[in-house]
Design a protein around this motif. Structure first.
Motif, PDB file in Angstrom:
ATOM      1  N   LEU A  80      53.787  93.920  33.044  1.00 54.47           N
ATOM      2  CA  LEU A  80      55.213  94.107  32.525  1.00 54.47           C
ATOM      3  C   LEU A  80      55.590  95.602  32.426  1.00 54.47           C
ATOM      4  O   LEU A  80      56.844  96.041  32.624  1.00 54.47           O
ATOM      5  N   ALA A  81      54.746  96.569  32.001  1.00 54.78           N
ATOM      6  CA  ALA A  81      54.904  97.767  31.957  1.00 54.78           C
ATOM      7  C   ALA A  81      55.395  98.535  33.071  1.00 54.78           C
ATOM      8  O   ALA A  81      56.288  99.588  33.335  1.00 54.78           O
ATOM      9  N   MET A  82      54.879  97.851  34.295  1.00 56.13           N
ATOM     10  CA  MET A  82      55.266  98.612  35.623  1.00 56.13           C
ATOM     11  C   MET A  82      56.499  97.674  36.237  1.00 56.13           C
ATOM     12  O   MET A  82      57.507  98.071  36.524  1.00 56.13           O
ATOM     13  N   THR A  83      55.967  96.234  36.210  1.00 57.24           N
ATOM     14  CA  THR A  83      57.127  95.420  37.045  1.00 57.24           C
ATOM     15  C   THR A  83      58.645  95.111  36.475  1.00 57.24           C
ATOM     16  O   THR A  83      59.511  94.868  36.772  1.00 57.24           O
ATOM     17  N   GLY A  84      58.223  95.484  35.072  1.00 58.56           N
ATOM     18  CA  GLY A  84      59.776  95.387  34.180  1.00 58.56           C
ATOM     19  C   GLY A  84      60.760  96.210  34.325  1.00 58.56           C
ATOM     20  O   GLY A  84      61.900  96.115  34.642  1.00 58.56           O
ATOM     21  N   GLU A  85      60.496  97.656  35.101  1.00 59.50           N
ATOM     22  CA  GLU A  85      61.381  98.426  35.613  1.00 59.50           C
ATOM     23  C   GLU A  85      62.087  98.006  36.931  1.00 59.50           C
ATOM     24  O   GLU A  85      62.950  98.122  37.183  1.00 59.50           O
ATOM     25  N   TYR A  86      61.105  97.309  37.587  1.00 60.91           N
ATOM     26  CA  TYR A  86      61.815  96.551  38.936  1.00 60.91           C
ATOM     27  C   TYR A  86      62.675  95.500  38.697  1.00 60.91           C
ATOM     28  O   TYR A  86      63.735  95.381  39.432  1.00 60.91           O
ATOM     29  N   SER A  87      62.303  94.711  37.571  1.00 61.06           N
ATOM     30  CA  SER A  87      63.287  93.472  37.388  1.00 61.06           C
ATOM     31  C   SER A  87      64.523  94.128  36.671  1.00 61.06           C
ATOM     32  O   SER A  87      65.720  93.696  37.122  1.00 61.06           O
ATOM     33  N   SER A  88      64.615  95.139  35.942  1.00 62.82           N
ATOM     34  CA  SER A  88      65.754  95.591  35.504  1.00 62.82           C
ATOM     35  C   SER A  88      66.511  96.734  36.567  1.00 62.82           C
ATOM     36  O   SER A  88      67.783  96.785  35.989  1.00 62.82           O
ATOM     37  N   GLY A  89      65.950  97.225  37.339  1.00 59.52           N
ATOM     38  CA  GLY A  89      66.288  98.238  38.198  1.00 59.52           C
ATOM     39  C   GLY A  89      66.207  99.497  37.816  1.00 59.52           C
ATOM     40  O   GLY A  89      66.737 100.621  38.329  1.00 59.52           O
ATOM     41  N   MET A  90      65.603  99.756  36.533  1.00 59.97           N
ATOM     42  CA  MET A  90      65.549 101.116  35.832  1.00 59.97           C
ATOM     43  C   MET A  90      64.350 101.883  36.852  1.00 59.97           C
ATOM     44  O   MET A  90      64.598 103.295  36.795  1.00 59.97           O
ATOM     45  N   ILE A  91      63.791 101.476  37.566  1.00 58.43           N
ATOM     46  CA  ILE A  91      62.737 101.981  38.353  1.00 58.43           C
ATOM     47  C   ILE A  91      63.377 102.968  39.378  1.00 58.43           C
ATOM     48  O   ILE A  91      63.261 104.225  39.554  1.00 58.43           O
ATOM     49  N   ARG A  92      64.831 102.703  39.756  1.00 64.86           N
ATOM     50  CA  ARG A  92      65.469 103.729  40.665  1.00 64.86           C
ATOM     51  C   ARG A  92      65.991 105.024  39.906  1.00 64.86           C
ATOM     52  O   ARG A  92      65.879 106.129  40.466  1.00 64.86           O
ATOM     53  N   ALA A  93      66.390 104.960  38.682  1.00 66.46           N
ATOM     54  CA  ALA A  93      66.706 105.887  37.743  1.00 66.46           C
ATOM     55  C   ALA A  93      65.472 106.893  37.463  1.00 66.46           C
ATOM     56  O   ALA A  93      65.463 107.899  37.451  1.00 66.46           O
ATOM     57  N   THR A  94      64.442 106.153  37.437  1.00 70.11           N
ATOM     58  CA  THR A  94      63.020 106.799  37.108  1.00 70.11           C
ATOM     59  C   THR A  94      62.661 107.653  38.341  1.00 70.11           C
ATOM     60  O   THR A  94      62.186 108.794  37.956  1.00 70.11           O
ATOM     61  N   PHE A  95      62.631 107.108  39.454  1.00 75.86           N
ATOM     62  CA  PHE A  95      62.337 107.751  40.319  1.00 75.86           C
ATOM     63  C   PHE A  95      63.358 109.051  41.031  1.00 75.86           C
ATOM     64  O   PHE A  95      63.036 109.907  41.738  1.00 75.86           O
ATOM     65  N   ALA A  96      64.683 108.843  40.689  1.00 78.44           N
ATOM     66  CA  ALA A  96      65.422 109.646  40.926  1.00 78.44           C
ATOM     67  C   ALA A  96      65.375 110.766  40.076  1.00 78.44           C
ATOM     68  O   ALA A  96      65.595 112.010  40.540  1.00 78.44           O
TER      69      ALA A  96
END
Length: 258
Positions: A80-96
């Motif tokens: 969940l610590a990893m996939t949760g960001e994909y589910s919420s879309g936060m991963i895009r902001a993180t990688f940006a």
């Protein structure tokens, strides 16, 4: 060029790790899951201690029997610590903010691994003392002065950490929460049941078996068909699983779209 250089200079490992810690600690599910893992380990230790009759048994391993429950929960939390960001879309902001994706995963692994290790050590030590206190008066409780006892308790916490990192790596590889949890549960638990039925020679190398029969034991476990790994060899094997899973996750993160 100036903007890129400034961004890279600003977000180094300490800064990225700090951001990951803020994200991890802000989730109530993190603390609930860790609390349940500790409570479950202690509850099972007490139940096993109350029902122990044989003073010659591996009492330390008995007290740490509840660690198996925590392995599943901390592994799911790692996913969940990893996939949760994909589910919420936060991963895009993180990688940006941090274009260096392997650095993001390394920071997640360091922060989550440290938290899982701390929770595992707390669970292991409290379960050890609780299980010893629950033993019948005719059965003397194990002590840290006995050979291998302290090592078994400490390595039980290391098992928490490494299984959690395997879950984190699977989350980075698969990116889909249900699928990653299914692979984790299948690989850590279900596979052990099938292997026990089909070919027992592979049992010593399965993650859950390593924790239960290598890391947390004081007395050697095995028979003519199965010889389990020594504690330190088991720890090295579990660390290898975590390293390979995280390395695969980092490689895929760098090559796929967010």
């Amino acid at each position: 060029m100036t903007t890129t250089t400034t961004t890279q200079d600003r977000y180094r490992f300490p800064q990225v790790a700090r951001m990951e810690w803020i994200k991890l600690r802000s989730l109530r599910s993190t603390w609930w899951v860790l609390a349940v893992t500790v409570a479950g380990a202690v509850g099972i230790a007490v139940a096993v201690g109350l029902n122990t009759k044989d003073a010659a048994a591996d009492l330390t391993n008995n007290a740490l029997a509840g660690i198996a429950l925590g392995l599943l929960l901390v592994g799911v939390l790692g996913v969940l610590a990893m996939t949760g960001e994909y589910s919420s879309g936060m991963i895009r902001a993180t990688f940006a903010a941090v274009p260096n994706r392997p650095l993001v995963l390394a920071a997640k692994a360091a922060v989550f691994g440290a938290l899982a290790l701390a929770a595992g050590e707390v669970a292991g030590f409290i379960a050890f003392f609780a299980g010893g206190a629950a033993l019948p008066s005719a059965v003397p409780a194990p002590t840290f002065g006995q050979p291998g006892v302290l090592r078994a308790v400490v390595l039980s916490g290391a098992g928490y950490c490494l299984i959690g990192l395997i879950g984190l790596g699977l989350g980075a590889i698969i990116r889909h929460t249900p699928a990653a949890i299914a692979v984790l549960v299948g690989g850590v638990y279900v596979a052990a049941q099938f292997v026990a039925i089909l070919t027992r020679s592979l049992m010593p190398y399965l993650p859950v078996s390593i924790v239960a029969n290598s890391l947390t034991t004081v007395q050697p476990i095995g028979d003519a068909q199965v010889r389990f790994l020594s504690p330190w060899t088991g720890l090295a094997m579990l660390a290898l699983y975590a390293a390979v899973t995280l390395a695969a996750g980092a490689w895929l993160l760098a090559r796929r779209d967010a």
